[in-house]
Every structure is written in structure tokens, then in C-alpha cells.
Design an enzyme around this catalytic site. Structure first.
Site, short mmCIF file in Angstrom:
data_model
loop_
_atom_site.label_atom_id
_atom_site.label_comp_id
_atom_site.label_asym_id
_atom_site.label_seq_id
_atom_site.Cartn_x
_atom_site.Cartn_y
_atom_site.Cartn_z
N HIS A 196 12.69 -16.25 -5.19
CA HIS A 196 13.07 -16.86 -3.91
C HIS A 196 12.20 -16.27 -2.80
O HIS A 196 11.79 -15.10 -2.87
CB HIS A 196 14.55 -16.60 -3.61
CG HIS A 196 15.46 -17.62 -4.23
ND1 HIS A 196 16.79 -17.75 -3.87
CD2 HIS A 196 15.24 -18.56 -5.19
CE1 HIS A 196 17.33 -18.73 -4.58
NE2 HIS A 196 16.42 -19.23 -5.39
N CYS A 238 19.78 -13.51 -2.57
CA CYS A 238 18.90 -12.85 -1.60
C CYS A 238 19.71 -12.01 -0.61
O CYS A 238 19.24 -10.96 -0.15
CB CYS A 238 18.08 -13.89 -0.84
SG CYS A 238 16.94 -14.79 -1.91
N GLU A 280 12.79 -15.16 0.15
CA GLU A 280 13.26 -13.94 0.83
C GLU A 280 13.04 -12.70 -0.04
O GLU A 280 12.66 -11.63 0.45
CB GLU A 280 14.75 -14.07 1.17
CG GLU A 280 15.07 -15.18 2.17
CD GLU A 280 15.34 -16.53 1.50
OE1 GLU A 280 14.89 -16.77 0.35
OE2 GLU A 280 16.03 -17.35 2.13
N CYS A 328 20.32 -17.20 0.34
CA CYS A 328 21.39 -17.47 -0.63
C CYS A 328 22.13 -16.18 -0.98
O CYS A 328 21.76 -15.09 -0.54
CB CYS A 328 20.80 -18.11 -1.89
SG CYS A 328 19.95 -16.95 -2.98
ZN LIG Z 1 17.76 -16.86 -2.31
#
Ligand SMILES: [Zn+2]
Length: 156
Positions: free
Chosen positions: A53, A86, A55, A83
Site C-alpha cells: 500500500h 496502514c 502509505e 486503511c
Molecule cells: Zn492501506
């Protein structure tokens, strides 16, 4: 253009690079004292590795450059609400402030049922970060629309 807008615009550029490879269009930056210390381009789908992801990649980029000690004084910018996965990383590193464009209601760390980004029930995480949402929201929504268009094309 405010510096926040400038950083979010750069996130949007990173998100476009993610989209070009078939990923959800998410881009993320870490900023310390007006200097970019980490960049992340979502690549979970293209790599087949869900931990990629934007981040997480921004944090790893900062760590790899030796900025681990200042993450707790840094601001994370992201096109999308981080999310729950993260958010764990963000809280672990005590990132001071999060600025994002659009919410992700089902799995977001703030707007879903799982408020990892905001909880203060885990003592070692301390106080929740400052959170600012809705920055360049329209431009970020446009990214989602482009991704939806991309998915409908590739499904044919
Ligand atoms: Zn995430």
C-alpha cells in the site's frame, strides 16, 4: 497554492503512476519540516503483494533513508484515508499528523468500524494523530472514477 495543496498534488501524481500499472490510484508522502522524506506509490495489485500500500511504502522509503527517528514529527499526506493495515503502522511510528483526500468507509482507519487511526486504548501508541480530511477531495474522487473506468475496460 498552500503547501498542503502542493503535497497533495504530488500524492495525486504518484497515484496516477499507480493507476498506470493497474493499481488503485493511491499516492502517499511523508513530510518533515517542509521536506519530503518518503514517497509511496500503491502497487499491491501489480505486485500481488497486499502489503504494498502507498502509505506503507512511504514509511519504508523514509526508514530506508534513515528517517525513522523523526516519523513522530512528520506529516503523512495520502490521496485516500489510510486503511486499517496502514493505520497500524502509522500508530506504531506515532506519525504526528495525517492529511488525506477521500474517506474509505469500509476499511479506513478513521471512518470504518475499526478506528485504528484514532483509538487511544493502546497505551504505547499514545495520543491519536491530528487528522485532516477532504483536501483536494474532488481531484481524489476523479482518481477513483478513473480506476472504475479502468476496471470496467479490463473486465471486457
Ligand atoms: Zn492501506
Amino acid at each position: 497554492m498552500s503547501s498542503n495543496d502542493k503535497y497533495m498534488s504530488e500524492c495525486i501524481e504518484l497515484a496516477k503512476q499507480a493507476l498506470e500499472k493497474g493499481n488503485p490510484p493511491v499516492g502517499s508522502l511523508l513530510v518533515f519540516e517542509d521536506k519530503i522524506i518518503g514517497r509511496g506509490i500503491e502497487s499491491g495489485k501489480s505486485s500481488g503483494d497486499i502489503t504494498q500500500h502507498a502509505e506503507i511504502l512511504a514509511v519504508k522509503d523514509a526508514l530506508s533513508q534513515g528517517y525513522g527517528d523523526i516519523l513522530d514529527q512528520s506529516v503523512m499526506f495520502s490521496t485516500h484515508e489510510p486503511c486499517i493495515m496502514c493505520s497500524y503502522l502509522i500508530r506504531h511510528h506515532k506519525i504526528a499528523k495525517i492529511v488525506f483526500g477521500i474517506s474509505v468507509p469500509l476499511v479506513g482507519g478513521q471512518s470504518s468500524d475499526f478506528k485504528i487511526l484514532e483509538t487511544e486504548t493502546i497505551p504505547k501508541w499514545g495520543k491519536k494523530p491530528e487528522i485532516e480530511s477532504g483536501l483536494l477531495q474532488h481531484e481524489c474522487e476523479l482518481l477513483n472514477k478513473q480506476f472504475a473506468d479502468y476496471l470496467s475496460k479490463t473486465a471486457q
